[in-house]
Write an enzyme that holds these catalytic residues in place. Structure first.
Site, short mmCIF file in Angstrom:
data_model
loop_
_atom_site.label_atom_id
_atom_site.label_comp_id
_atom_site.label_asym_id
_atom_site.label_seq_id
_atom_site.Cartn_x
_atom_site.Cartn_y
_atom_site.Cartn_z
CB SER A 93 -0.90 0.01 1.24
OG SER A 93 -1.74 1.14 1.24
CG HIS A 107 -4.42 4.89 -2.42
ND1 HIS A 107 -5.44 4.20 -3.03
CD2 HIS A 107 -4.01 4.13 -1.38
CE1 HIS A 107 -5.65 3.07 -2.37
NE2 HIS A 107 -4.79 3.00 -1.37
NE ARG A 111 -7.64 -5.23 -0.75
CZ ARG A 111 -7.97 -4.17 -1.47
NH1 ARG A 111 -7.04 -3.29 -1.82
NH2 ARG A 111 -9.22 -3.97 -1.84
CG HIS A 144 -8.84 8.03 -16.04
ND1 HIS A 144 -9.66 7.09 -15.46
CD2 HIS A 144 -8.84 9.10 -15.20
CE1 HIS A 144 -10.15 7.56 -14.33
NE2 HIS A 144 -9.67 8.78 -14.14
NE ARG A 260 5.54 -0.73 13.56
CZ ARG A 260 6.07 0.31 12.91
NH1 ARG A 260 5.69 0.59 11.67
NH2 ARG A 260 7.00 1.06 13.48
#
Length: 300
Positions: A93, A107, A111, A144, A260
């Site tokens: 991330s 961002h 995952r 895009h 964490r």
């Protein structure tokens, strides 16, 4: 490749972390990414956060690989039949907060989730999105177009589908507005087998730098004013609100108890302003951000 090859995914994500940190360090020219390894017994990770650079005020690129006895609610909202199952989850991330308000925040997240029962269930998720403070048409089109080109290698259906899901996901219901100009968002993705899905996620992850860094280079040296800086900090408040209220990754980290906290909240901007009942001047660039750029549209 085996049906669920978590070792290959982990190697790829760690290599991607190294590559992106090196690229962003070169782009900044002053600050680097210290390595902070952590282990909580049920998994760990590698957090790398740049602070107070020349170009990037804060940039985090974090890897985690954790294990849990029970999937948290944020991971089973769309799959209630999986509630109560043990799992492992890994991901990379990153959030980039530039100093210049004319450079957008970006961002990205990639995952893999897998349950660890007799018949394991797996899926990929992630994507990337762009959050400008001052809009530029050519930046949005480039962002895009790069996303579409990466998706189109696997089929023309993916870009419009994941672009729409991104528009829907990065939406602040309590503000009735979108966080940015979108990009790609996918979750529960396990079509065509593990190997094909991994190839798709790898292609999107590798396209992120090509989508974002040209925009940084185009805007980083533009002059900006104190008023534009204040507006950037005001809009960063929206970013913080989304991540604390809606973001699935943040909620997963907080609900699971295996993450964490310093790494989970890495995504928050370094400085932010909340101004009571602030209103943009009609016809201004600040007003145009929400009236034009933050409205869902076809950029390519």
């Amino acid at each position: 490749m085996s049906e669920i090859d978590t070792a290959s995914v982990k190697r790829f994500l760690l290599a991607l972390q190294e590559t992106l940190c090196a690229r962003f360090s070169r782009e900044d020219g002053e600050a680097g990414f210290p390595t902070d390894r952590w282990d909580r017994g049920n998994g760990g990770g590698v957090s790398r956060v740049l602070s107070e650079g020349a170009v990037f005020e804060k940039a985090g690129v974090n890897f985690s690989h954790v294990f849990g006895k029970t999937l948290p609610p944020s991971a089973t909202a769309a799959r209630p039949e999986l509630a109560g199952l043990a799992y492992e989850a890994m991901g990379l991330s990153l959030v980039i907060h530039p100093r210049n308000p004319l450079v957008p925040t970006s961002h990205a997240n990639f995952r893999l989730f897998a349950t660890t029962g007799d018949e394991p269930v797996w899926w990929f998720g992630g994507g990337y999105d762009l959050t400008p403070y001052y809009g530029f048409e050519e930046d949005c089109v480039h962002w895009h177009r790069t996303a579409r080109n990466a998706c189109d290698r696997f089929g023309p259906q993916y870009y419009p589908r994941f672009k729409r899901q991104c528009d829907e996901y990065f939406y602040l219901k309590h503000r009735n507005e979108r966080r940015g100009v979108g990009g790609l968002f996918f979750d529960d993705f396990n079509e065509k087998g593990f190997a094909c899905c991994f190839d798709f996620v790898r292609a999107l992850a590798e396209s992120y730098g090509e989508a974002y860094l040209p925009i940084v280079r185009r805007r980083r040296d533009m002059e900006w004013t104190a008023e534009q800086r204040k507006f950037q900090q005001y809009r960063r408040g929206r970013y913080a609100e989304f991540n604390l209220v809606y973001d699935r990754g943040t909620l997963f980290g907080l609900q699971s108890g295996v993450g964490r906290i310093e790494s989970i909240l890495m995504s928050l901007p370094p400085t932010v302003r909340w101004v009571y009942n602030w209103q943009a001047e009609p016809g201004s660039e600040e007003e145009r951000l929400t009236s034009h750029f933050l409205q869902p549209r076809d950029w390519v």
